[in-house]
Design a protein around this motif. Sequence first.
Motif, PDB file in Angstrom:
ATOM      1  N   GLU A  16      34.057  11.817  21.842  1.00 33.96           N
ATOM      2  CA  GLU A  16      33.811  12.141  20.428  1.00 33.96           C
ATOM      3  C   GLU A  16      34.961  12.950  19.840  1.00 33.96           C
ATOM      4  O   GLU A  16      34.749  13.838  19.029  1.00 33.96           O
ATOM      5  CB  GLU A  16      32.502  12.932  20.281  1.00 33.96           C
ATOM      6  CG  GLU A  16      31.265  12.264  20.836  1.00 33.96           C
ATOM      7  CD  GLU A  16      30.726  11.136  19.966  1.00 33.96           C
ATOM      8  OE1 GLU A  16      31.399  10.745  18.993  1.00 33.96           O
ATOM      9  OE2 GLU A  16      29.630  10.653  20.275  1.00 33.96           O
ATOM     10  N   ASP A  45      30.080  14.844  28.685  1.00 34.02           N
ATOM     11  CA  ASP A  45      29.502  13.880  29.621  1.00 34.02           C
ATOM     12  C   ASP A  45      30.589  12.924  30.119  1.00 34.02           C
ATOM     13  O   ASP A  45      30.498  11.723  29.924  1.00 34.02           O
ATOM     14  CB  ASP A  45      28.371  13.122  28.901  1.00 34.02           C
ATOM     15  CG  ASP A  45      27.620  12.193  29.840  1.00 34.02           C
ATOM     16  OD1 ASP A  45      27.764  12.354  31.061  1.00 34.02           O
ATOM     17  OD2 ASP A  45      26.895  11.318  29.340  1.00 34.02           O
ATOM     18  N   ASP A  98      27.933  12.996  16.881  1.00 37.65           N
ATOM     19  CA  ASP A  98      28.668  12.082  15.992  1.00 37.65           C
ATOM     20  C   ASP A  98      28.301  12.283  14.518  1.00 37.65           C
ATOM     21  O   ASP A  98      28.678  11.483  13.670  1.00 37.65           O
ATOM     22  CB  ASP A  98      28.412  10.633  16.399  1.00 37.65           C
ATOM     23  CG  ASP A  98      26.929  10.293  16.385  1.00 37.65           C
ATOM     24  OD1 ASP A  98      26.116  11.155  15.980  1.00 37.65           O
ATOM     25  OD2 ASP A  98      26.583   9.165  16.773  1.00 37.65           O
ATOM     26  N   GLN A 100      25.600  11.832  13.025  1.00 39.88           N
ATOM     27  CA  GLN A 100      24.566  10.952  12.467  1.00 39.88           C
ATOM     28  C   GLN A 100      23.343  11.773  12.100  1.00 39.88           C
ATOM     29  O   GLN A 100      22.580  11.406  11.220  1.00 39.88           O
ATOM     30  CB  GLN A 100      24.184   9.868  13.477  1.00 39.88           C
ATOM     31  CG  GLN A 100      25.181   8.734  13.527  1.00 39.88           C
ATOM     32  CD  GLN A 100      24.601   7.535  14.253  1.00 39.88           C
ATOM     33  OE1 GLN A 100      24.444   7.537  15.459  1.00 39.88           O
ATOM     34  NE2 GLN A 100      24.265   6.517  13.500  1.00 39.88           N
ATOM     35  N   THR A 207      29.371   3.515  18.499  1.00 40.04           N
ATOM     36  CA  THR A 207      28.213   3.840  19.324  1.00 40.04           C
ATOM     37  C   THR A 207      28.530   3.635  20.806  1.00 40.04           C
ATOM     38  O   THR A 207      29.319   2.773  21.170  1.00 40.04           O
ATOM     39  CB  THR A 207      26.992   2.985  18.939  1.00 40.04           C
ATOM     40  OG1 THR A 207      25.932   3.268  19.849  1.00 40.04           O
ATOM     41  CG2 THR A 207      27.306   1.505  19.000  1.00 40.04           C
ATOM     42  N   HIS A 208      27.926   4.474  21.658  1.00 37.78           N
ATOM     43  CA  HIS A 208      28.071   4.318  23.096  1.00 37.78           C
ATOM     44  C   HIS A 208      26.804   3.721  23.676  1.00 37.78           C
ATOM     45  O   HIS A 208      26.551   3.821  24.860  1.00 37.78           O
ATOM     46  CB  HIS A 208      28.371   5.668  23.742  1.00 37.78           C
ATOM     47  CG  HIS A 208      29.533   6.368  23.115  1.00 37.78           C
ATOM     48  ND1 HIS A 208      30.779   5.809  23.073  1.00 37.78           N
ATOM     49  CD2 HIS A 208      29.637   7.544  22.470  1.00 37.78           C
ATOM     50  CE1 HIS A 208      31.603   6.641  22.441  1.00 37.78           C
ATOM     51  NE2 HIS A 208      30.916   7.694  22.050  1.00 37.78           N
TER      52      HIS A 208
END
Length: 315
Positions: A16, A45, A98, A100, A207-208
């Motif tokens: 990110e 992470d 992120d 969102q 997106t992951h």
Amino acid sequence: MSDHPRFSIIAPVFNEEGNLPELYRRIKETMDATGEPWELVLVNDGSRDRSAEIMHELHAADARVKIIEFAKNFGHQLAVTAGLDYARGDAVVIIDADLQDPPSLILDMIEKWKEGFEVVYAVRAQRKGETWFKEFTAKLFYRIIYRITDIDIPLDTGDFRLIDRRAVDTLTTMRERNRFIRGMTSWIGFRQTGVEYVREERFAGETHYPFRKMFKFALDAITGFSYLPLQFAMYAGFAIAGLSAVAALAVIYARLFLASQAFFGQATTLVAVLFLGGIQLITLGIIGEYLGRIYDEVKHRPLYVVREARGFDEG
Ligand code: UDP
Ligand code: MG
């Protein structure tokens, strides 16, 4: 130390780099408005971009930014778990890195918390900039989970939520491996309520959560909170046994009284065998999904491995 944080904000971070400075800026803006001490717990992470560097810069500039560095990528739910384990605030907020989830909503959550609610989750009234496929599968997912699990998981909520210290202390005792944190926070009970928000587009990056990961996540949610798939074999068994009893009578009748040539071919046998074989394999697969998760639990490995934690020892 006297500046025991009243609020902890946890953000899981996986690649990110484009979002971190803005995330920090907006969290700081929001949390400073509360006039109370706070900490931002960033859980890296296993990012492969410059996220780690940026996190260390933020920590160096502001000691309220704390860092947990995983030894590899363990996944979103485990990153959040580590954050819950390390956070010390009286109220803990989980937020995506992120942007969102709009940080300003935290103020509304805090208000509800002060009214006495121990879990305040954010309900997505609307999603922006998401593909129709993601939106559709997400909606479907929440509705399936809602129907087949034993607990009431509120519809259209993510992990964006505020959790009171008492509830956090309960959650951190739940060490299951395949985690569905929003289900776990529903399961613990306490006084819960929601606040609505519009889910924004990602500030930067992508997106992951590709379909593969979403599917695994859905399976974790279902197996973690429902036995319905396991009961499928029994229901299918009753249905098929019932139908074949009727079919057997029909065949006997046809052979005795109609002198027909029905049911002589190999095809009939083959279809029946393949149909049952299919059902059996599906059932085995379902058992396998549960069995694999039981095996995961039995191994008793740590949930995650921390390479380095910074900023937590001063208190
Ligand atoms: N994330 C993580 N580990 C992963 C995947 C995602 O920590 O393996 C983090 C990610 O950095 C973000 C949050 O989890 O802060 C949600 O991920 P993402 O935005 O990719 O999911 P979406 O919002 O598209 O469902
Ligand atoms: Mg996201």
